[in-house]
Design an enzyme around this catalytic site. Structure first.
Site, PDB file in Angstrom:
ATOM      1  N   ASP A 183       0.906  -1.142   0.000  1.00  0.00           N
ATOM      2  CA  ASP A 183       0.000   0.000   0.000  1.00  0.00           C
ATOM      3  C   ASP A 183       0.943   1.188   0.000  1.00  0.00           C
ATOM      4  OD1 ASP A 183      -1.466   2.267   0.998  1.00  0.00           O
ATOM      5  OD2 ASP A 183      -3.081   0.869   1.429  1.00  0.00           O
ATOM      6  N   HIS A 184       1.104   1.832  -1.150  1.00  0.00           N
ATOM      7  CA  HIS A 184       2.216   2.786  -1.240  1.00  0.00           C
ATOM      8  C   HIS A 184       2.049   3.964  -0.282  1.00  0.00           C
ATOM      9  CE1 HIS A 184      -0.342   5.085  -4.016  1.00  0.00           C
ATOM     10  NE2 HIS A 184       0.459   6.097  -3.811  1.00  0.00           N
ATOM     11  N   HIS A 246      -5.765   2.893   0.993  1.00  0.00           N
ATOM     12  CA  HIS A 246      -4.842   3.922   1.492  1.00  0.00           C
ATOM     13  C   HIS A 246      -5.413   4.689   2.686  1.00  0.00           C
ATOM     14  CE1 HIS A 246      -2.816   3.023  -2.146  1.00  0.00           C
ATOM     15  NE2 HIS A 246      -3.504   3.809  -2.945  1.00  0.00           N
TER      16      HIS A 246
HETATM   17  C1  BG6 Z   1      -3.334   4.865  -6.452  1.00  0.00           C
HETATM   18  C2  BG6 Z   1      -4.658   5.028  -7.120  1.00  0.00           C
HETATM   19  O1  BG6 Z   1      -3.340   3.769  -5.595  1.00  0.00           O
HETATM   20  O2  BG6 Z   1      -3.045   6.053  -5.709  1.00  0.00           O
HETATM   21  C3  BG6 Z   1      -4.657   6.237  -8.033  1.00  0.00           C
HETATM   22  O3  BG6 Z   1      -4.941   3.865  -7.877  1.00  0.00           O
HETATM   23  C4  BG6 Z   1      -4.242   7.466  -7.276  1.00  0.00           C
HETATM   24  O4  BG6 Z   1      -5.915   6.437  -8.643  1.00  0.00           O
HETATM   25  C5  BG6 Z   1      -2.958   7.215  -6.507  1.00  0.00           C
HETATM   26  O5  BG6 Z   1      -4.038   8.497  -8.235  1.00  0.00           O
HETATM   27  C6  BG6 Z   1      -2.651   8.376  -5.586  1.00  0.00           C
HETATM   28  O6  BG6 Z   1      -1.381   8.230  -5.054  1.00  0.00           O
HETATM   29  P1  BG6 Z   1      -0.529   9.483  -4.618  1.00  0.00           P
HETATM   30  O7  BG6 Z   1       0.695   8.891  -4.025  1.00  0.00           O
HETATM   31  O8  BG6 Z   1      -0.272  10.290  -5.867  1.00  0.00           O
HETATM   32  O9  BG6 Z   1      -1.359  10.252  -3.653  1.00  0.00           O
END
Ligand code: BG6
Length: 508
Positions: A183-184, A246
């Site tokens: 989960d980045h 997230h």
């Molecule tokens: C991803 C989603 O997991 O997270 C995307 O699939 C979204 O739709 C992205 O744009 C957002 O990540 P960050 O790190 O740019 O906030």
């Protein structure tokens, strides 16, 4: 810095965008900082026929285009690329896994990997089960010699049942301790800092509960639309794409009890407890506690911005939400009765992710009873951009009387000179190499998160009276989302690009 062991990193779906834009630049950044082991191989696998050289050339472009400038060094890039290989194989064909196994055995002989392997599944989730199974069939799941770890990318299913099913399939070949669900958001420095802020400072924890906190907001807004991902997004929507994973993980860190240690399971047990304590939203309350929206065409800074239904690969009658706001409660002693408001959306005015903790006003309005502005302290934890922390508090304006003004006290990560925030993928891949799964989602937490969103999914699917509101691209989503917050004196914070600003007039 902890030392990583020699290993082979196998990337399934190596010709895809994620490999090129995120994974290889992250691995290169680790290499440049000498955080990879002395000996390693990165093996891209996929159906597309590439030679090693083709693969390296493509990854070279990715590194040049998507790495932070301060990591770039042509000599180091070349020596990194020497470790890259490519194997053309069909990840769904069991027979091809023998080829993979003998390739990895060769690496073991060449560079002494001791059988250590990290498998990264950067591919559509409906392939996870079969790949895990095929790895198992050739013994690439057993840890008799060397570790075998599997990193999987979201989505982890599309609802509660499919989430369970996916876990069941993964568990057929791999033990939970070998599975790393990425989960980045958990890889972001500022998200990890929530733990440090809460549990390394004595001043916050005594106030961090229903006695002192009025409500909490979590916002994750994006200014971009769905871009080229209409095909995927139209089957997903904001609830599944951002909130179920997230944002509920972030909520877990904001609301958890202090873990007994920094051990991965100790922390993840506390996240799980938060998710299990979420008050279920009854289907008949979905329209009162959840607002969904979809962006419609408008003009942003004079330019026409198309609506969601006009985006490529999106159904022109789509009812997929590009915005969702939820009011939820956590039924436990710490949080009973405190509303949490979470919102996320695409094509909003700016890209911001932040947590706003609103403290209760003073019990006695010494100043605001006299017609002065009611000061309510806010603590803002900014995840991105302009990463930092901001505290809002009341200050006496110089002069006669007691005029109170809300002012800011702030810290910005950019003030830490010569310190760069590593990318989320850098941190997460490094942790997986070390065998630290703290920042990865565990099966039970993913299931608890699905369980929470299930009634919302069900009500939206079955009750067509629940509205999906159109909102003009470039605005803060449907106005009805304001009504989720019942106290008329309170609105969402409307954040700007700069942490210290908010309101209608700011740089976006
Ligand atoms: C991803 C989603 O997991 O997270 C995307 O699939 C979204 O739709 C992205 O744009 C957002 O990540 P960050 O790190 O740019 O906030």
């Amino acid at each position: 810095m902890q030392k990583t062991q020699n290993l082979s990193i196998v990337i399934f779906g190596a010709s895809g965008d994620l490999t090129y834009k995120k994974l290889i630049p992250a691995l290169y950044a680790l290499f440049q900082q000498q955080m990879l082991p002395l000996q390693f191989r990165v093996l891209g696998v996929g159906r597309s026929p590439f030679s090693d050289e083709d693969f390296r050339l493509k990854m070279l472009e990715g590194i040049r285009q998507y790495s932070e400038k301060y990591h770039l060094d042509e000599v180091i890039i070349l020596s990194f690329l020497e470790n890259l290989r490519y194997l053309t194989m069909d990840p769904e064909d069991e027979k091809d896994f023998e080829k993979l196994k003998s390739t990895l055995d060769n690496y073991d002989r060449e560079i002494n990997t001791n059988g250590n392997c990290l498998f990264y599944l950067s591919m559509p989730p409906n392939k996870f089960g079969v790949v895990a199974n095929n790895l198992g069939k050739v013994g690439l799941n057993n840890e008799i010699q060397g570790f075998k770890r599997l990193i999987v990318e979201k989505p982890f299913g599309y609802d509660f049942e499919s989430g369970l099913e996916l876990n069941r399939k993964l568990h057929q070949a791999f033990d939970e301790s070998q599975i790393y669900r990425i989960d980045h958001y958990l890889g972001k420095e500022t998200v990890q800092n929530i733990l440090v802020m809460r549990f390394s400072n004595g001043i916050f924890e005594p106030l961090w509960n229903r006695n002192f906190i009025h409500h909490v907001e979590i916002t994750s807004s994006e200014s971009i639309g769905v871009e080229k991902r209409g095909g995927y997004y139209d089957g997903s929507g904001a609830l599944r794409d951002m909130l179920q994973n997230h944002l509920l993980q972030v909520l877990g860190l904001v609301a958890m009890e202090p873990p007994s240690s920094m051990d991965s399971d100790a922390i993840r047990n506390e996240t799980l407890k938060v998710l299990q304590s979420l008050q279920p939203i009854q289907e008949e309350n979905v329209d009162k506690q959840v607002i969904r929206g979809q962006y419609v065409a408008s003009h942003i800074k004079g330019e026409l911005a198309r609506g969601y239904r006009e985006e490529p690969q999106v159904d022109p009658d789509s009812r997929t939400e590009t915005y969702v706001a939820v009011k939820l409660f956590i039924d436990n002693w710490r949080w009973g009765g405190v509303p949490f408001y979470i919102r996320t959306g695409k094509r909003l005015p700016t890209r911001v992710t932040e947590i706003v903790v609103h403290f209760k006003p003073t019990p006695h309005g010494l100043f605001w009873d006299k017609g002065e502005e009611r000061n309510q302290n806010q603590l803002i934890i900014r995840i991105q951009p302009d990463e930092g922390i901001l505290m809002k508090f009341g200050l006496k304006m110089p002069g006669a009387g007691y005029k109170v003004k809300t002012v800011n006290m702030d810290f910005h990560y950019s003030d830490l000179l010569d310190t760069h925030l590593p990318s989320a993928y850098e941190r997460l891949i490094y942790d997986a190499m070390l065998g630290d799964s703290t920042l990865y989602a565990r099966a039970d937490a993913v299931e608890a998160a699905w369980r929470f969103v299930a009634p919302i999914q069900k009500a939206w699917k079955e009750n067509h009276d629940i509205k999906i509101y159109g909102y003009p691209a470039g605005t803060w989503g449907p106005e009805n989302a304001d009504e989720l917050i019942e106290d008329k004196e309170i609105t969402w914070r409307y954040p700007c690009k700069n942490l210290a600003d908010d309101g209608n007039y700011c740089e976006l």
